[in-house]
Design a protein around this motif. Sequence first.
Motif, PDB file in Angstrom:
ATOM      1  N   GLU A   1       4.980  -3.907  -4.868  1.00 52.32           N
ATOM      2  CA  GLU A   1       4.773  -2.641  -4.162  1.00 52.32           C
ATOM      3  C   GLU A   1       3.395  -2.611  -3.563  1.00 52.32           C
ATOM      4  O   GLU A   1       2.499  -3.379  -3.920  1.00 52.32           O
ATOM      5  CB  GLU A   1       4.985  -1.452  -5.100  1.00 52.32           C
ATOM      6  CG  GLU A   1       4.059  -1.431  -6.294  1.00 52.32           C
ATOM      7  CD  GLU A   1       4.354  -0.271  -7.201  1.00 52.32           C
ATOM      8  OE1 GLU A   1       3.854   0.841  -6.900  1.00 52.32           O
ATOM      9  OE2 GLU A   1       5.084  -0.455  -8.197  1.00 52.32           O
TER      10      GLU A   1
ATOM     11  N   THR B   1       1.287  -1.076   0.370  1.00 51.33           N
ATOM     12  CA  THR B   1       1.305  -0.336   1.633  1.00 51.33           C
ATOM     13  C   THR B   1       1.308  -1.315   2.797  1.00 51.33           C
ATOM     14  O   THR B   1       0.784  -2.430   2.693  1.00 51.33           O
ATOM     15  CB  THR B   1       0.079   0.591   1.762  1.00 51.33           C
ATOM     16  OG1 THR B   1      -1.113  -0.194   1.706  1.00 51.33           O
ATOM     17  CG2 THR B   1       0.078   1.639   0.662  1.00 51.33           C
TER      18      THR B   1
ATOM     19  N   LYS C   1       2.800   2.866   5.595  1.00 53.04           N
ATOM     20  CA  LYS C   1       4.023   2.970   4.814  1.00 53.04           C
ATOM     21  C   LYS C   1       3.809   2.488   3.389  1.00 53.04           C
ATOM     22  O   LYS C   1       3.373   1.362   3.159  1.00 53.04           O
ATOM     23  CB  LYS C   1       5.126   2.131   5.490  1.00 53.04           C
ATOM     24  CG  LYS C   1       6.406   2.000   4.688  1.00 53.04           C
ATOM     25  CD  LYS C   1       7.098   3.326   4.532  1.00 53.04           C
ATOM     26  CE  LYS C   1       8.402   3.169   3.761  1.00 53.04           C
ATOM     27  NZ  LYS C   1       9.043   4.486   3.508  1.00 53.04           N
ATOM     28  N   GLU C   2       4.103   3.364   2.432  1.00 49.57           N
ATOM     29  CA  GLU C   2       4.120   2.942   1.037  1.00 49.57           C
ATOM     30  C   GLU C   2       5.507   2.384   0.726  1.00 49.57           C
ATOM     31  O   GLU C   2       6.520   2.983   1.075  1.00 49.57           O
ATOM     32  CB  GLU C   2       3.800   4.115   0.112  1.00 49.57           C
ATOM     33  CG  GLU C   2       2.391   4.676   0.294  1.00 49.57           C
ATOM     34  CD  GLU C   2       2.087   5.773  -0.705  1.00 49.57           C
ATOM     35  OE1 GLU C   2       2.987   6.093  -1.522  1.00 49.57           O
ATOM     36  OE2 GLU C   2       0.967   6.309  -0.680  1.00 49.57           O
ATOM     37  N   PHE C   3       5.562   1.248   0.068  1.00 46.68           N
ATOM     38  CA  PHE C   3       6.850   0.593  -0.163  1.00 46.68           C
ATOM     39  C   PHE C   3       6.911   0.059  -1.585  1.00 46.68           C
ATOM     40  O   PHE C   3       5.895  -0.103  -2.272  1.00 46.68           O
ATOM     41  CB  PHE C   3       7.051  -0.556   0.829  1.00 46.68           C
ATOM     42  CG  PHE C   3       6.094  -1.696   0.654  1.00 46.68           C
ATOM     43  CD1 PHE C   3       6.356  -2.727  -0.249  1.00 46.68           C
ATOM     44  CD2 PHE C   3       4.909  -1.742   1.369  1.00 46.68           C
ATOM     45  CE1 PHE C   3       5.471  -3.771  -0.428  1.00 46.68           C
ATOM     46  CE2 PHE C   3       4.017  -2.791   1.193  1.00 46.68           C
ATOM     47  CZ  PHE C   3       4.298  -3.806   0.286  1.00 46.68           C
ATOM     48  N   LYS C   4       8.126  -0.254  -1.961  1.00 42.65           N
ATOM     49  CA  LYS C   4       8.402  -0.958  -3.215  1.00 42.65           C
ATOM     50  C   LYS C   4       9.535  -1.922  -2.922  1.00 42.65           C
ATOM     51  O   LYS C   4      10.688  -1.530  -2.765  1.00 42.65           O
ATOM     52  CB  LYS C   4       8.782   0.014  -4.321  1.00 42.65           C
ATOM     53  CG  LYS C   4       8.920  -0.656  -5.682  1.00 42.65           C
ATOM     54  CD  LYS C   4       9.152   0.372  -6.783  1.00 42.65           C
ATOM     55  CE  LYS C   4       9.213  -0.330  -8.142  1.00 42.65           C
ATOM     56  NZ  LYS C   4       9.415   0.656  -9.252  1.00 42.65           N
TER      57      LYS C   4
ATOM     58  N   PRO D   1       9.000  -5.222   3.363  1.00 41.43           N
ATOM     59  CA  PRO D   1       8.823  -3.977   4.123  1.00 41.43           C
ATOM     60  C   PRO D   1       8.684  -4.272   5.606  1.00 41.43           C
ATOM     61  O   PRO D   1       8.298  -5.375   6.015  1.00 41.43           O
ATOM     62  CB  PRO D   1       7.530  -3.401   3.545  1.00 41.43           C
ATOM     63  CG  PRO D   1       6.762  -4.611   3.114  1.00 41.43           C
ATOM     64  CD  PRO D   1       7.785  -5.596   2.626  1.00 41.43           C
TER      65      PRO D   1
END
Length: 248
Positions: free
Chosen positions: A121, A123, A195-198, A202
Amino acid sequence: MFRCATLVAAAVMVPALILPIASADPAAEPVVEAAETAPAPPEGAPPEGEPPPEPPPVELVESSPPATTTSPDGWTLTVSAKDETQRVIQPLTTAISTREYEVGGVFSASMTGPEEEEAPEGTLEVGYQIGCGIDMSTSNGVVMSGSLGLTPGLGISGLGTGGVTGIPTFLTPISGSLAVALKPGIINVIPVTKKEFKGAEPWVQITGFRVKIDGCVGESFIRSYAFLTRSTDVSDAILGYYGVTKKV
């Protein structure tokens, strides 16, 4: 005599019968309805019967090779871009010191590494950098100054003629200056999204996005950027991608 009287009476009655018909109102003229006038087309619209002009084509620009790195804990990070577009747009202010562009593209990231129970995870930040040859945004621009004075005096005339006469004089000194307060070039960083992602892959897609800066004089340059950050409880691995620089 009786026959003549009868003819005279008939002659008198005939005009009486004709006068009401002659004095009747004349027949009304037929009413012709005015044709409705079509409203004038809006300014800039194509002539009637012609299709509207097609918008300028979207200009694809070259993308830089993918950026990649390996973190100390064994993860490989990669950032790339494709289908990038950049187009110069006429600014709404019509100022020569304003720059506006329409941009787009697909920015992707991937992370591979040791097997873990949780997915990676972090950004993914995407934006644009615009460089200006001369910066006027934090200066006074063109400054004009001047002064006008009046200095009274007294002159002497008549020397050598046996008399001396004082003549008042006035001097009007005028001075002026023109200064152009310019600063060296500056790079404007315009983030579009963060964008914050996990997950391991991404991506961000940008379409028809417009960026604008003011106070830019001379040549300007634009390029895209993407920053990938993989975060854990004890570390951050950051990878930067920069697109091809375009002069406009």
